[in-house]
Design an enzyme around this catalytic site. Structure first.
Site, PDB file in Angstrom:
ATOM      1  N   LYS A  13      30.133  75.992  52.604  1.00 55.02           N
ATOM      2  CA  LYS A  13      31.132  76.894  53.193  1.00 55.02           C
ATOM      3  C   LYS A  13      31.645  76.335  54.524  1.00 55.02           C
ATOM      4  O   LYS A  13      32.846  76.302  54.761  1.00 55.02           O
ATOM      5  CB  LYS A  13      30.542  78.290  53.432  1.00 55.02           C
ATOM      6  CG  LYS A  13      30.022  78.980  52.193  1.00 55.02           C
ATOM      7  CD  LYS A  13      29.570  80.409  52.494  1.00 55.02           C
ATOM      8  CE  LYS A  13      28.376  80.508  53.433  1.00 55.02           C
ATOM      9  NZ  LYS A  13      27.113  80.030  52.866  1.00 55.02           N
ATOM     10  N   ARG A  88      28.159  89.522  54.607  1.00 55.28           N
ATOM     11  CA  ARG A  88      26.924  89.133  53.927  1.00 55.28           C
ATOM     12  C   ARG A  88      26.187  90.328  53.341  1.00 55.28           C
ATOM     13  O   ARG A  88      25.149  90.154  52.718  1.00 55.28           O
ATOM     14  CB  ARG A  88      26.002  88.457  54.931  1.00 55.28           C
ATOM     15  CG  ARG A  88      25.898  86.934  54.761  1.00 55.28           C
ATOM     16  CD  ARG A  88      25.002  86.427  55.859  1.00 55.28           C
ATOM     17  NE  ARG A  88      24.417  85.158  55.634  1.00 55.28           N
ATOM     18  CZ  ARG A  88      24.834  84.029  56.210  1.00 55.28           C
ATOM     19  NH1 ARG A  88      25.898  84.025  56.967  1.00 55.28           N
ATOM     20  NH2 ARG A  88      24.173  82.920  56.004  1.00 55.28           N
ATOM     21  N   ARG A 127      21.473  68.044  55.692  1.00 53.68           N
ATOM     22  CA  ARG A 127      22.211  68.639  56.799  1.00 53.68           C
ATOM     23  C   ARG A 127      21.352  68.653  58.069  1.00 53.68           C
ATOM     24  O   ARG A 127      21.826  68.361  59.152  1.00 53.68           O
ATOM     25  CB  ARG A 127      22.642  70.071  56.450  1.00 53.68           C
ATOM     26  CG  ARG A 127      23.379  70.766  57.577  1.00 53.68           C
ATOM     27  CD  ARG A 127      24.082  72.016  57.115  1.00 53.68           C
ATOM     28  NE  ARG A 127      23.171  73.114  56.877  1.00 53.68           N
ATOM     29  CZ  ARG A 127      23.542  74.284  56.358  1.00 53.68           C
ATOM     30  NH1 ARG A 127      24.782  74.475  55.981  1.00 53.68           N
ATOM     31  NH2 ARG A 127      22.665  75.244  56.190  1.00 53.68           N
ATOM     32  N   ARG A 135      19.069  73.317  64.248  1.00 56.33           N
ATOM     33  CA  ARG A 135      18.976  74.563  63.489  1.00 56.33           C
ATOM     34  C   ARG A 135      17.558  74.720  63.000  1.00 56.33           C
ATOM     35  O   ARG A 135      17.118  74.022  62.098  1.00 56.33           O
ATOM     36  CB  ARG A 135      19.937  74.533  62.299  1.00 56.33           C
ATOM     37  CG  ARG A 135      21.382  74.634  62.700  1.00 56.33           C
ATOM     38  CD  ARG A 135      22.267  74.856  61.502  1.00 56.33           C
ATOM     39  NE  ARG A 135      21.901  76.048  60.738  1.00 56.33           N
ATOM     40  CZ  ARG A 135      22.696  76.605  59.845  1.00 56.33           C
ATOM     41  NH1 ARG A 135      23.882  76.115  59.618  1.00 56.33           N
ATOM     42  NH2 ARG A 135      22.282  77.659  59.170  1.00 56.33           N
ATOM     43  N   ARG A 146      16.131  82.449  52.681  1.00 54.96           N
ATOM     44  CA  ARG A 146      17.562  82.713  52.803  1.00 54.96           C
ATOM     45  C   ARG A 146      18.202  82.901  51.428  1.00 54.96           C
ATOM     46  O   ARG A 146      19.124  83.685  51.261  1.00 54.96           O
ATOM     47  CB  ARG A 146      18.238  81.578  53.580  1.00 54.96           C
ATOM     48  CG  ARG A 146      17.734  81.511  55.022  1.00 54.96           C
ATOM     49  CD  ARG A 146      18.297  80.316  55.752  1.00 54.96           C
ATOM     50  NE  ARG A 146      19.678  80.527  56.119  1.00 54.96           N
ATOM     51  CZ  ARG A 146      20.574  79.555  56.260  1.00 54.96           C
ATOM     52  NH1 ARG A 146      20.253  78.307  56.042  1.00 54.96           N
ATOM     53  NH2 ARG A 146      21.793  79.841  56.612  1.00 54.96           N
TER      54      ARG A 146
HETATM   55  P1  AMP Z   1      24.925  80.635  58.581  1.00 54.65           P
HETATM   56  O1  AMP Z   1      25.213  79.594  59.603  1.00 54.65           O
HETATM   57  O2  AMP Z   1      26.145  81.362  58.120  1.00 54.65           O
HETATM   58  O3  AMP Z   1      24.121  80.102  57.430  1.00 54.65           O
HETATM   59  O4  AMP Z   1      24.007  81.741  59.287  1.00 54.65           O
HETATM   60  C1  AMP Z   1      22.765  81.432  59.861  1.00 54.65           C
HETATM   61  C2  AMP Z   1      21.956  82.716  60.069  1.00 54.65           C
HETATM   62  O5  AMP Z   1      22.665  83.590  60.968  1.00 54.65           O
HETATM   63  C3  AMP Z   1      21.719  83.548  58.821  1.00 54.65           C
HETATM   64  O6  AMP Z   1      20.606  83.108  58.070  1.00 54.65           O
HETATM   65  C4  AMP Z   1      21.482  84.934  59.426  1.00 54.65           C
HETATM   66  O7  AMP Z   1      20.206  85.027  60.014  1.00 54.65           O
HETATM   67  C5  AMP Z   1      22.504  84.946  60.566  1.00 54.65           C
HETATM   68  N1  AMP Z   1      23.825  85.442  60.115  1.00 54.65           N
HETATM   69  C6  AMP Z   1      24.986  84.717  60.027  1.00 54.65           C
HETATM   70  N2  AMP Z   1      25.978  85.474  59.560  1.00 54.65           N
HETATM   71  C7  AMP Z   1      25.451  86.702  59.310  1.00 54.65           C
HETATM   72  C8  AMP Z   1      25.971  87.903  58.788  1.00 54.65           C
HETATM   73  N3  AMP Z   1      27.262  88.014  58.394  1.00 54.65           N
HETATM   74  N4  AMP Z   1      25.119  88.969  58.662  1.00 54.65           N
HETATM   75  C9  AMP Z   1      23.835  88.886  59.047  1.00 54.65           C
HETATM   76  N5  AMP Z   1      23.266  87.782  59.538  1.00 54.65           N
HETATM   77  C10 AMP Z   1      24.065  86.675  59.676  1.00 54.65           C
END
Ligand code: AMP
Length: 192
Positions: A13, A88, A127, A135, A146
């Site tokens: 994404k 999400r 990654r 991260r 996740r």
């Molecule tokens: P991402 O970079 O989008 O994979 O997000 C990393 C982490 O941030 C996720 O595993 C969640 O812990 C948190 N996070 C990101 N976006 C959301 C969202 N829309 N709702 C809840 N938690 C989020």
């Protein structure tokens, strides 16, 4: 134009959102990036979010919705907005709809990136090795958590968008260029 990119962690994404930003001038709104930024700045929100993110769980809907509301109000939709990692949960999807209706806007496309989950662990490891940003959630163990969260909380929003007629599916296992071109076909000739 408002486009949502949906898919499990590691589906690509972020890569596709960045490309849409560079090629088509979209504004990328990534809730994950916003949270990592808050962590890097050491804000209260960052402190609260870090342990949740490190555990592979979801940050509270109200916190996420406040962040998105703040970014959507400044008229940046005119440039085209790409939502990456949001919504999400079903609550986030419903609240986003309410927010957009109030602004007399709507979602143009929801693009689900489908991937073979067996391959995701490889991508996540890669990654983690290549990323400049540290991260703590890019490990195979956290990935399992996740993915579970994705299936339990995020996947239910796919039928929500399907019945609205907004959903398109792309095969996320193709090369980055092929996925990009499939996405371009869906969004048409959008340029700012
Ligand atoms: P991402 O970079 O989008 O994979 O997000 C990393 C982490 O941030 C996720 O595993 C969640 O812990 C948190 N996070 C990101 N976006 C959301 C969202 N829309 N709702 C809840 N938690 C989020």
């Amino acid at each position: 134009m408002i486009v949502i990119l949906l898919g499990p962690p590691g589906a690509g994404k972020g890569t596709q959102a960045t490309r849409l930003m560079d090629k088509h001038g979209f504004v990328q709104l990534s809730t994950g990036d916003m949270l990592r930024d808050a962590i890097a700045k050491g804000t209260e929100l960052g402190k609260k979010a870090k342990s949740i993110m490190d555990a592979g769980k979801l940050v509270e809907d109200s916190i996420i919705l406040d962040m998105i509301r703040e970014r959507l109000v400044d008229g940046n939709h005119k440039k085209g907005v790409i939502l990456d990692g949001f919504p999400r949960t079903l609550t986030q999807a419903e609240e986003l709809d309410a927010m957009l209706t109030e602004m007399e806007l709507g979602i143009d496309h929801v693009i689900e990136m489908q991937v073979d989950e067996q391959m995701l662990a490889d991508r996540i490891v890669k990654r983690a090795a290549e990323s400049e940003q540290v991260r703590d959630d890019d490990t195979v163990e956290v990935l399992q958590q996740r993915l579970k969260v994705y299936h339990d909380s995020t996947a239910p929003i796919i039928p929500y968008y399907r019945v609205k007629g907004a959903l398109s599916v792309v095969d996320g296992m193709q090369t980055i260029e092929s996925v990009a071109s499939a996405i371009d076909d869906i969004i048409g000739g959008w340029e700012v």
